[in-house]
Design a protein around this motif. Structure first.
Motif, PDB file in Angstrom:
ATOM      1  N   CYS A 242       0.872  -1.179   0.000  1.00 45.36           N
ATOM      2  CA  CYS A 242       0.000   0.000   0.000  1.00 45.36           C
ATOM      3  C   CYS A 242       0.908   1.229   0.000  1.00 45.36           C
ATOM      4  O   CYS A 242       1.975   1.228  -0.617  1.00 45.36           O
ATOM      5  CB  CYS A 242      -0.944  -0.017   1.202  1.00 45.36           C
ATOM      6  N   GLY A 243       0.522   2.284   0.700  1.00 49.42           N
ATOM      7  CA  GLY A 243       1.357   3.473   0.764  1.00 49.42           C
ATOM      8  C   GLY A 243       2.493   3.351   1.758  1.00 49.42           C
ATOM      9  O   GLY A 243       3.616   3.766   1.488  1.00 49.42           O
ATOM     10  N   SER A 244       2.195   2.766   2.941  1.00 48.13           N
ATOM     11  CA  SER A 244       3.234   2.666   3.980  1.00 48.13           C
ATOM     12  C   SER A 244       3.064   1.450   4.870  1.00 48.13           C
ATOM     13  O   SER A 244       3.535   1.436   5.997  1.00 48.13           O
ATOM     14  CB  SER A 244       3.247   3.935   4.834  1.00 48.13           C
ATOM     15  N   GLY A 245       2.360   0.434   4.395  1.00 52.53           N
ATOM     16  CA  GLY A 245       2.224  -0.803   5.151  1.00 52.53           C
ATOM     17  C   GLY A 245       1.051  -0.861   6.108  1.00 52.53           C
ATOM     18  O   GLY A 245       0.917  -1.841   6.842  1.00 52.53           O
ATOM     19  N   VAL A 246       0.195   0.158   6.111  1.00 51.74           N
ATOM     20  CA  VAL A 246      -0.956   0.161   7.022  1.00 51.74           C
ATOM     21  C   VAL A 246      -2.156  -0.536   6.384  1.00 51.74           C
ATOM     22  O   VAL A 246      -2.623  -1.571   6.865  1.00 51.74           O
ATOM     23  CB  VAL A 246      -1.311   1.594   7.472  1.00 51.74           C
ATOM     24  N   GLY A 268       7.797  -1.654   3.800  1.00 52.89           N
ATOM     25  CA  GLY A 268       8.153  -0.342   3.258  1.00 52.89           C
ATOM     26  C   GLY A 268       7.125   0.194   2.280  1.00 52.89           C
ATOM     27  O   GLY A 268       6.945   1.409   2.148  1.00 52.89           O
ATOM     28  N   SER A 269       6.450  -0.717   1.578  1.00 50.27           N
ATOM     29  CA  SER A 269       5.411  -0.385   0.607  1.00 50.27           C
ATOM     30  C   SER A 269       5.842   0.767  -0.317  1.00 50.27           C
ATOM     31  O   SER A 269       7.013   0.914  -0.638  1.00 50.27           O
ATOM     32  CB  SER A 269       4.086  -0.121   1.331  1.00 50.27           C
ATOM     33  N   TRP A 270       4.880   1.576  -0.766  1.00 50.87           N
ATOM     34  CA  TRP A 270       5.210   2.592  -1.773  1.00 50.87           C
ATOM     35  C   TRP A 270       6.104   3.699  -1.212  1.00 50.87           C
ATOM     36  O   TRP A 270       6.826   4.368  -1.956  1.00 50.87           O
ATOM     37  CB  TRP A 270       3.948   3.186  -2.389  1.00 50.87           C
TER      38      TRP A 270
END
Length: 298
Positions: A242-246, A268-270
Motif C-alpha cells: 500500500c502506501g506505507s504498510g498500514v 516499506g510499501s510505496w
C-alpha cells in the motif's frame, strides 16, 4: 474460565459483554496520516472505548529508519507490549475509528511478533458509537505485562524480496491504495515519491473491504469475490502492499478471514518502492502496464 475469542472478528455485542473480562487487552489502533488533525492520539485522549490502551503505530516503529512506521525490533516491540499490559496469554481485541483502516496493521504486527489470541472489532469505534455504547476520556494504567516476542519473518517482505519476486513471480502482489494512485492518475500524498505501482501487481482499494455506512467488514463470500475479481488466485501466496504498510495489512486480515494465511506484507510499501531510484514502476490499470525507466517519474 479463561476468555476465548469466537473468531478473528468480534462484534460490538460480544465486546460489550466481555469488556471487563480478566485477560482482555483492548487496543485502540487508530491512525491518521501526517499533517491530519486532530491526530489519532488526540482523538484517543478525547474519547475511546472504556479500558482501551492506545497502540500508536507511529511510535511502535523503527525510529532509525527514514521510512514511516517500519516494524521495530523484537526487543523494542516486547518492551512496548509489556507497557501496554500485554502477556502471551492475553486475549487482544483491536479497533480503529473508521472500522478497518489501521486495526489490521496492529493485528499483523502482533502476529509478526508471535501473538495468536487476536481479533478485530467489526465496525470499530464508528459502529460502537453509532449504537450508543459508552466512551470515555479516562486513560487506563495497566499493570506491566510479561510478553515475550517471537519474530515471524515469513509474514514480512522487504524491498529486496519484492525485487526478487519480479523475476520469480512466486507471490502475487496486491496493492491497497486507491485506484487513482495505483494507476498514477493521481500524485502520491507523500512528497518526493514517483507515481504508479509495482509491475505485475493487482489493485484492491482497502476502502472496498467494508460497508461504507457502518464500517463493518463485508461478508466472506463478498470478500472472496472482490479478491478474485481483482485478479488473485486464492490458492497461491500473496504479498500485500500500500502506501506505507498500514492498509496492506487490512488486505492481509481480509484474506485471513477467507482462509488464506499464506500472505505477507511489504513493510516499506510505496513509501520505499516509490522513492527516486532504480525500482521499476508501472502505470495504468492491472494488465495494461507501462514500465517506467529506472529513476524516471511514472
Amino acid at each position: 474460565m479463561s476468555l476465548t475469542l469466537p473468531g478473528s472478528l468480534v462484534t460490538t455485542e460480544w465486546l460489550a459483554a466481555h469488556l471487563d473480562a480478566p485477560g482482555l487487552v483492548l487496543l485502540d489502533g487508530s491512525f491518521t496520516m501526517p499533517g491530519v488533525t486532530p491526530t489519532a492520539a488526540e482523538n484517543y485522549r478525547e474519547r475511546h472505548i472504556p479500558g482501551a490502551r492506545f497502540f500508536d503505530i507511529e511510535k511502535v516503529a523503527d525510529h532509525a529508519s527514514s521510512l514511516p512506521h517500519m516494524l521495530p525490533s523484537a526487543e523494542a516491540f516486547e518492551a512496548v507490549a509489556r507497557r501496554l499490559g500485554l502477556s502471551n496469554d492475553s486475549v487482544v481485541v483491536i479497533y480503529d475509528t473508521p472500522g478497518l483502516v489501521s486495526a489490521g496493521r496492529v493485528w499483523w504486527t502482533l502476529r509478526v511478533f508471535g501473538h495468536e489470541k487476536i481479533a478485530v472489532l467489526d465496525g470499530g469505534l464508528r459502529k460502537w458509537r453509532a449504537e450508543g455504547r459508552p466512551v470515555t476520556a479516562e486513560i487506563p494504567t495497566p499493570a506491566e505485562g510479561t510478553f515475550r516476542a517471537a519474530f515471524h519473518p515469513e509474514l514480512v517482505r522487504s524491498r529486496a524480496d519484492m525485487l526478487q519476486n519480479l523475476g520469480t513471480k512466486a507471490e502475487q502482489v496486491i496493492d491497497a491504495r486507491a485506484a487513482s494512485r495505483f494507476t498514477a492518475a493521481e500524485n502520491e500524498p507523500r512528497p518526493g515519491l514517483r507515481s504508479g505501482h509495482i509491475p505485475g501487481s493487482f489493485n484492491l482499494p482497502s476502502s472496498s473491504l467494508t460497508d461504507p455506512e457502518t464500517g463493518e467488514i463485508l461478508k466472506p463470500e463478498t470478500l472472496k469475490t472482490l479478491f478474485e475479481n481483482a485478479g488473485l488466485d486464492l490458492s497461491r501466496p500473496v504479498a500485500a502492499t500500500c502506501g506505507s504498510g498500514v492498509t496492506a495489512s487490512a488486505l492481509a486480515f481480509s484474506l485471513h478471514l477467507i482462509g488464506n494465511d499464506n500472505v505477507a506484507v511489504y513493510d516499506g510499501s510505496w513509501s520505499e518502492w516509490g522513492l527516486p531510484g532504480d525500482t521499476p514502476v508501472a502505470t495504468g490499470p492491472s494488465g495494461e502496464e507501462e514500465k517506467a525507466g529506472a529513476g524516471e517519474k511514472a
